[in-house]
Scaffold this active site. Structure first.
Site, PDB file in Angstrom:
ATOM      1  N   ASP A 113     -43.901 -88.981   3.247  1.00 17.33           N
ATOM      2  CA  ASP A 113     -44.349 -90.188   4.792  1.00 17.33           C
ATOM      3  C   ASP A 113     -42.828 -90.096   4.610  1.00 17.33           C
ATOM      4  O   ASP A 113     -42.527 -91.391   5.921  1.00 17.33           O
ATOM      5  CB  ASP A 113     -45.285 -90.593   4.715  1.00 17.33           C
ATOM      6  CG  ASP A 113     -44.960 -91.639   3.338  1.00 17.33           C
ATOM      7  OD1 ASP A 113     -44.401 -91.564   2.517  1.00 17.33           O
ATOM      8  OD2 ASP A 113     -46.396 -93.105   2.924  1.00 17.33           O
ATOM      9  N   SER A 114     -42.118 -90.316   4.073  1.00 12.19           N
ATOM     10  CA  SER A 114     -40.999 -90.682   4.043  1.00 12.19           C
ATOM     11  C   SER A 114     -39.540 -90.128   5.123  1.00 12.19           C
ATOM     12  O   SER A 114     -38.658 -90.682   5.881  1.00 12.19           O
ATOM     13  CB  SER A 114     -39.389 -90.466   3.113  1.00 12.19           C
ATOM     14  OG  SER A 114     -40.638 -89.444   2.386  1.00 12.19           O
ATOM     15  N   ASP A 146     -48.164 -85.882   2.244  1.00 13.73           N
ATOM     16  CA  ASP A 146     -48.556 -87.333   2.087  1.00 13.73           C
ATOM     17  C   ASP A 146     -49.562 -87.032   3.110  1.00 13.73           C
ATOM     18  O   ASP A 146     -49.642 -87.245   3.393  1.00 13.73           O
ATOM     19  CB  ASP A 146     -47.155 -87.981   1.741  1.00 13.73           C
ATOM     20  CG  ASP A 146     -46.359 -88.613   0.723  1.00 13.73           C
ATOM     21  OD1 ASP A 146     -47.072 -88.224  -0.298  1.00 13.73           O
ATOM     22  OD2 ASP A 146     -45.626 -89.247   0.404  1.00 13.73           O
ATOM     23  N   LYS A 148     -50.922 -85.789  -1.503  1.00 12.03           N
ATOM     24  CA  LYS A 148     -50.565 -86.994  -2.748  1.00 12.03           C
ATOM     25  C   LYS A 148     -50.879 -88.666  -2.064  1.00 12.03           C
ATOM     26  O   LYS A 148     -50.603 -88.635  -0.587  1.00 12.03           O
ATOM     27  CB  LYS A 148     -49.676 -86.797  -2.972  1.00 12.03           C
ATOM     28  CG  LYS A 148     -48.534 -88.557  -3.494  1.00 12.03           C
ATOM     29  CD  LYS A 148     -46.898 -88.018  -3.892  1.00 12.03           C
ATOM     30  CE  LYS A 148     -46.374 -88.424  -2.994  1.00 12.03           C
ATOM     31  NZ  LYS A 148     -46.007 -89.558  -2.530  1.00 12.03           N
ATOM     32  N   GLU A 179     -50.877 -93.115  -2.517  1.00 10.61           N
ATOM     33  CA  GLU A 179     -49.928 -94.460  -3.004  1.00 10.61           C
ATOM     34  C   GLU A 179     -52.169 -95.290  -3.859  1.00 10.61           C
ATOM     35  O   GLU A 179     -51.986 -95.565  -3.245  1.00 10.61           O
ATOM     36  CB  GLU A 179     -49.399 -94.927  -2.146  1.00 10.61           C
ATOM     37  CG  GLU A 179     -48.096 -94.299  -2.062  1.00 10.61           C
ATOM     38  CD  GLU A 179     -47.265 -94.673  -1.143  1.00 10.61           C
ATOM     39  OE1 GLU A 179     -47.507 -96.306  -0.845  1.00 10.61           O
ATOM     40  OE2 GLU A 179     -46.229 -94.380  -0.401  1.00 10.61           O
ATOM     41  N   GLU A 186     -43.006 -94.642  -8.999  1.00  9.81           N
ATOM     42  CA  GLU A 186     -41.450 -94.724  -8.142  1.00  9.81           C
ATOM     43  C   GLU A 186     -40.894 -96.475  -8.473  1.00  9.81           C
ATOM     44  O   GLU A 186     -41.584 -96.999  -8.786  1.00  9.81           O
ATOM     45  CB  GLU A 186     -41.826 -94.602  -6.277  1.00  9.81           C
ATOM     46  CG  GLU A 186     -40.443 -95.321  -5.917  1.00  9.81           C
ATOM     47  CD  GLU A 186     -40.576 -94.793  -4.526  1.00  9.81           C
ATOM     48  OE1 GLU A 186     -41.280 -94.283  -3.881  1.00  9.81           O
ATOM     49  OE2 GLU A 186     -39.543 -95.586  -3.522  1.00  9.81           O
TER      50      GLU A 186
HETATM   51  O1  KIV Z   1     -42.453 -89.918   0.757  1.00  8.08           O
HETATM   52  C1  KIV Z   1     -41.635 -89.807  -0.013  1.00  8.08           C
HETATM   53  O2  KIV Z   1     -40.459 -89.464  -0.152  1.00  8.08           O
HETATM   54  C2  KIV Z   1     -42.089 -89.564  -1.243  1.00  8.08           C
HETATM   55  C3  KIV Z   1     -41.124 -90.060  -2.998  1.00  8.08           C
HETATM   56  C4  KIV Z   1     -40.018 -90.887  -2.122  1.00  8.08           C
HETATM   57  C5  KIV Z   1     -41.832 -90.119  -3.455  1.00  8.08           C
HETATM   58  O3  KIV Z   1     -43.322 -90.935  -1.748  1.00  8.08           O
END
Ligand code: KIV
Length: 255
Positions: free
Chosen positions: A34-35, A73, A103, A105, A172
């Protein structure tokens, strides 16, 4: 790979061309993070990213991937409200996006959610420490687990994520010594980002390592190329040649 001591390589990708390049180079896992909200969409943080955006980017990455595992994510508000929504959204990333794993969090607070998604036969990766979706609770992007009580909680969180059935855990922004302790404690592999050398694998954001993101560069990022310079040069050359009437020449025109 953890058992054999072979490091796991992970990079983020959000589109077909980058996915193809890293898959061809032999990356083990591609994270559609989600970056994308920060490095592609230009938001200040990851919070505005939607499920539909994640599905769109995941589909593009999957089309460019032959060998790597594609992990996507779950964005903010797609799994925090209740288990039904979490399960549906995890399923959408697999069914509509083509991801092989998802993934999310959190630690003890999301253990039930992880268990519930794993029960649908969707492989899950956990993510603890500096969790960007909790930016407002953390008061910014700050290293987590420096104080003893915080470190103890992160160890509990790591155990809870493993016990809930996650097959890997992203660590992280935590001290390298704490990441080493968690990595030794767990049977599942840890993937570090700003968590030192002793994790079982490493992940970085592709725009950061290629010098494509000038807004913010954390200490743990190593820049392996300067693509911004190359792109700017190409664009400037094009503008100059069009203005000067040099392009298109005969070689780039039809007779
Ligand atoms: O969203 C992302 O890119 C991440 C990484 C920084 C682990 O969760």
């Amino acid at each position: 790979m953890k058992a054999e001591g072979e490091k796991i390589t992970v990079l983020t990708a959000y589109d077909y061309p980058f996915a193809r390049l890293m898959d061809d180079a032999g990356i083990d896992m591609i994270l559609v993070g989600d970056s994308v909200g920060s490095v592609v969409s230009g938001y200040d943080n990851t919070l505005p990213v939607t499920m539909d955006e994640m599905i769109y980017h995941t589909r593009a990455v999957v089309r460019g991937t032959a060998g790597a595992l594609v992990l996507a994510d779950l964005p903010f508000l797609s799994y925090q409200v209740d288990l039904t929504e979490a399960r549906r959204n995890a399923g959408r990333l697999v069914k509509e996006g083509g991801a092989q794993a998802v993934k999310l969090e959190g630690g003890e607070n999301v253990a039930e959610t992880i268990r519930s998604i794993v029960a649908m036969d969707i492989p899950v990766v956990g993510h603890i420490g500096l969790t960007p979706q909790s930016i407002h609770r953390m008061g910014g992007y700050r290293v987590q687990g420096k104080k003893e009580e915080q470190a103890r909680q992160l160890i509990e969180d790591a155990r809870a994520v493993q016990d809930a059935g996650a097959f890997a855990l992203v660590l992280e922004g935590i001290p390298a010594g704490l990441a080493k302790e968690i990595t030794a404690e767990l049977d599942i592999p840890t993937i570090g980002i700003g968590a030192g050398i002793d994790c079982d694998g490493q992940v970085l954001v592709i725009h950061d390592i290629l010098g494509l993101c000038e807004k913010y560069s954390p200490k743990f990022v190593k820049q392996y190329a300067d693509i911004s310079g190359t792109i700017s040069q190409g664009i400037s050359d094009y503008i100059r040649e069009v203005k000067d009437g040099v392009f298109p020449d005969e070689d780039h025109s039809f007779k």
